[in-house]
Design an enzyme around this catalytic site. Structure first.
Site, short mmCIF file in Angstrom:
data_model
loop_
_atom_site.label_atom_id
_atom_site.label_comp_id
_atom_site.label_asym_id
_atom_site.label_seq_id
_atom_site.Cartn_x
_atom_site.Cartn_y
_atom_site.Cartn_z
N ARG A 1 98.35 48.36 -111.10
CA ARG A 1 98.90 49.64 -110.66
C ARG A 1 97.80 50.40 -109.92
O ARG A 1 96.63 50.39 -110.36
CB ARG A 1 99.34 50.48 -111.86
CG ARG A 1 100.62 50.03 -112.52
CD ARG A 1 101.86 50.30 -111.66
NE ARG A 1 103.09 49.93 -112.30
CZ ARG A 1 103.69 48.73 -112.20
NH1 ARG A 1 103.16 47.78 -111.46
NH2 ARG A 1 104.83 48.49 -112.81
N HIS B 1 102.80 45.29 -102.58
CA HIS B 1 103.29 45.16 -103.96
C HIS B 1 104.23 43.94 -104.08
O HIS B 1 105.36 44.06 -104.54
CB HIS B 1 103.99 46.45 -104.40
CG HIS B 1 104.10 46.59 -105.90
ND1 HIS B 1 104.01 47.79 -106.56
CD2 HIS B 1 104.29 45.66 -106.88
CE1 HIS B 1 104.15 47.60 -107.86
NE2 HIS B 1 104.32 46.30 -108.08
C1 OXD Z 1 106.38 45.09 -112.31
C2 OXD Z 1 105.94 45.21 -110.93
O1 OXD Z 1 106.02 45.91 -113.16
O2 OXD Z 1 106.55 44.60 -110.04
O3 OXD Z 1 107.11 44.14 -112.59
O4 OXD Z 1 104.97 45.90 -110.65
#
Ligand code: OXD
Length: 313
Positions: free
Chosen positions: A228, A276
């Site tokens: 993250r 992402h």
């Molecule tokens: C998840 C993401 O948490 O894709 O699955 O970041």
């Protein structure tokens, strides 16, 4: 039984609806708000990502569980309306460990064999070979040894790399040197020539990678974040790159997504950006897993992936 799907991406939302309708033909599976505009008492189960702020949870007062459609649950735990006692359940692997491992292996091999240099050389019309470093001088640190982190660490070890892992509490992975708890963080960082961040965003990991911790990495280290964006202080990472303490960074996740236009990461010569995608949710596998857990809960059986609200994952 009524299942409600909430997801900001209309395509993902429809895939979940179709997959769960196929799993539960007798159930009512709808998006939120209910597309059929029929009166509803609220759903029994919710599945999705970033439920809308406001009255989502008051419109579904009888929920027995909320299933995150991803591995992470920070998007849910930060929701002001989330009832304190509602069980939150995360996806466990569901095809993500393989993808995440492929992503990390790809980056590690690119770094180890110096393909970034060869790309620069091609543009300069330069013919020169580089011998990779001794593997003992190329220690890979995996920060976070959950389902995904453990799979990445184990695979890199099986490929012959020297791998060490960090977790809050002890986790044995054969061949991977473990570092556990706060006191082990500095010794873990000082040896990590490549750092792969794969831990959840919680109050104790937010901003953990800042000027102080990044300075513990060995000079010339490479920083990979597939967890993250909130784990990293962007300005401090930028400083570590611009002062040449770090050789570069691979970033798949960002404090703000999509990464805003004009953000320094888009054009920084030492940064590789992906949107992402390191581990996408595979809806067929994931819906199968969620359906199996709903059946278990309906029979009063325990399920895996239940989030500990205190820990935050
Ligand atoms: C998840 C993401 O948490 O894709 O699955 O970041």
């Amino acid at each position: 039984m009524q299942i409600v799907i909430t997801h900001p991406n209309p395509l993902a939302r429809q895939r979940w609806i179709d997959a769960l309708r196929a799993q539960f033909p007798a159930a009512r599976v709808d998006s939120d708000p209910d597309s059929r505009n029929e009166p509803t008492q609220g759903a029994d189960y919710a599945v999705g990502w970033t439920p809308p702020a406001g009255d989502f949870f008051t419109r579904h007062p009888g929920l027995k569980a909320f299933f995150s459609s991803g591995a992470g649950v920070d998007h849910l735990l930060s929701h002001a309306g989330l009832p304190a006692a509602l069980p939150v359940i995360r996806l466990e692997d569901a095809g993500m460990a393989r993808q995440m491992t492929d992503y990390c292996v790809h980056e590690v091999l690119r770094l180890y064999y110096g393909h970034g240099r060869y790309e620069q050389q091609q543009r300069a019309g330069l013919w020169a070979e580089h011998v990779p470093p001794a593997r003992s001088d190329f220690v890979i640190g995996v920060f976070g040894l959950g389902v995904l982190g453990a799979h990445v660490a184990r695979t890199l070890h099986e490929m012959g790399f020297v791998v060490q892992g960090y977790a809050r509490t002890a986790r044995v992975i054969p061949g991977v040197q473990g570092f556990f708890g706060d006191a082990a963080l500095t010794p873990f960082l000082t040896r990590s020539k490549v750092l792969i961040v794969l831990a959840p965003l919680t109050p104790s990991t937010r901003g953990l990678f800042n000027a102080g911790t990044l300075s513990r990495l060995p000079p010339g280290a490479w920083f990979i974040n597939v967890a993250r964006g909130g784990l990293v202080v962007d300005a401090d990472l930028l400083g570590a790159l611009d002062q040449n303490h770090l050789a570069g960074a691979t970033l798949d996740v960002f404090a703000q997504e999509p990464l805003p236009a004009g953000h320094p990461w888009w054009t920084h010569p030492k940064v590789r950006v992906t949107p992402h995608i390191a581990a996408l949710t595979l809806v067929p596998e994931s819906a199968e897993q969620v359906a199996a857990k709903i059946r278990a809960l309906e029979h009063g059986a325990p399920v895996g992936g239940l989030v500990d609200r205190q820990r935050g994952y």
